[in-house]
Design an enzyme around this catalytic site. Structure first.
Site, PDB file in Angstrom:
ATOM      1  N   HIS A   1       6.728   3.497   9.755  1.00  0.00           N
ATOM      2  CA  HIS A   1       6.762   4.938   9.542  1.00  0.00           C
ATOM      3  C   HIS A   1       7.809   5.289   8.488  1.00  0.00           C
ATOM      4  O   HIS A   1       8.613   4.451   8.095  1.00  0.00           O
ATOM      5  CB  HIS A   1       7.090   5.678  10.843  1.00  0.00           C
ATOM      6  CG  HIS A   1       5.937   5.787  11.787  1.00  0.00           C
ATOM      7  ND1 HIS A   1       5.639   4.799  12.691  1.00  0.00           N
ATOM      8  CD2 HIS A   1       4.991   6.746  11.957  1.00  0.00           C
ATOM      9  CE1 HIS A   1       4.574   5.150  13.385  1.00  0.00           C
ATOM     10  NE2 HIS A   1       4.159   6.330  12.962  1.00  0.00           N
TER      11      HIS A   1
ATOM     12  N   LYS B   1      11.700   9.254  10.718  1.00  0.00           N
ATOM     13  CA  LYS B   1      11.293   9.163  12.124  1.00  0.00           C
ATOM     14  C   LYS B   1      12.478   8.701  12.967  1.00  0.00           C
ATOM     15  O   LYS B   1      13.154   7.738  12.625  1.00  0.00           O
ATOM     16  CB  LYS B   1      10.109   8.210  12.285  1.00  0.00           C
ATOM     17  CG  LYS B   1       9.541   8.196  13.702  1.00  0.00           C
ATOM     18  CD  LYS B   1       8.192   7.497  13.763  1.00  0.00           C
ATOM     19  CE  LYS B   1       7.631   7.473  15.173  1.00  0.00           C
ATOM     20  NZ  LYS B   1       7.415   8.824  15.727  1.00  0.00           N
TER      21      LYS B   1
END
Length: 273
Positions: free
Chosen positions: A159, A163
């Site tokens: 990600h 995040k």
């Protein structure tokens, strides 16, 4: 809930996900944007939600108080942080509002609070609202039943740099789907980190690896590795709109449901396959 258009409220309206949820709500037939929320003190308060999302003027202004908009929505869509979501959950439970929860990173107490609230209101709670990811979860169950007893299972996720939780909620959902298919509890077989001298791989475990870099929207791979061959099942998201569309679709699906805890597999009727 109303039989006409489902009116939705969007939490975190000024964030990346919030803006795309607004776009999705404005685009889906049968759904009406009823309210948009931001935190107290935000510079976005009073802004037009549609203009904020780049979708044109809607007449819905960004507010900070749920109480001020409680008559303007039927379903609350929340992709924020656990502590905020749990506050919103208590409000929605008190006022009989449905919820779509895409927030990740809950501890067990938070998950239990969601389960408890579902006795009184209808909730769709999913780690990932992508259609493709939820089809993948079903495929993982099938693969695990055939190959899980004799292969090494690893889950790799990547990600963007912003995040804040790891492994991702989707990676954990993948692990849970595989563990359930093997009649195991994920907490008993998951391996979340490896460093230094680890020794040989322990048979029957499910390994997790995490990447955080750049602007990666979301990539997830489950690997079933044997000697001589391996099966990899991968999903790659290129736009957050896939999550936003799934969440708004879930809100529409909640129409007529008074209580219960559901996930995206219920929305897509994947449990019947």
């Amino acid at each position: 809930m109303h039989d006409a258009n489902i009116r939705v409220a969007i939490a975190g309206a000024g964030g990346r996900m919030g803006r795309q949820l607004i776009q999705a709500a404005l685009a889906l037939e049968g759904v009406q944007l009823g309210a948009a929320l931001e935190r107290e003190g935000s510079s976005l308060l009073g802004s037009d939600a549609g203009e904020l999302a780049g979708a044109g003027k809607t007449g819905v202004t960004v507010q900070s108080s749920l109480d001020a908009v409680k008559d303007d929505f039927d379903v609350f869509i929340d992709f924020t942080r656990p502590e905020g979501t749990l506050n919103h959950l208590a409000f929605c439970r008190q006022h009989g509002k449905g919820m779509v929860i895409g927030t990740t990173g809950f501890d067990e107490a938070g998950k239990q609070a969601i389960r408890d609230a579902a006795a009184d209101i209808a909730i769709v709670f999913a780690a990932n609202f992508s259609v493709g990811v939820n089809v993948m979860l079903k495929l993982l169950e099938k693969a695990a039943k055939v190959m899980g007893d004799y292969t090494d299972i690893e889950i790799i996720e990547a990600h963007h740099r912003h995040k804040v939780d790891a492994p991702s909620g989707t990676a954990l959902a993948m692990g849970e789907a595989i563990a359930h298919a093997l009649d195991k509890d994920l907490k008993d077989c998951a391996v979340y980190s490896r460093e230094s001298h680890t020794g040989e791989r322990v048979p029957g475990t499910i390994g997790f690896a995490t990447v955080r870099a750049g602007d990666i929207v979301g990539e997830h791979t489950a690997m079933f590795a044997d000697i001589g061959e391996r099966l990899e099942i991968t999903h790659k998201a290129s736009s957050r709109m896939t999550f936003a569309n799934g969440a708004v679709r879930s809100a529409l699906w909640l129409s007529g449901k008074e209580s219960g805890l559901f996930d995206m597999r219920d929305v897509l009727d994947l449990n019947s396959l």
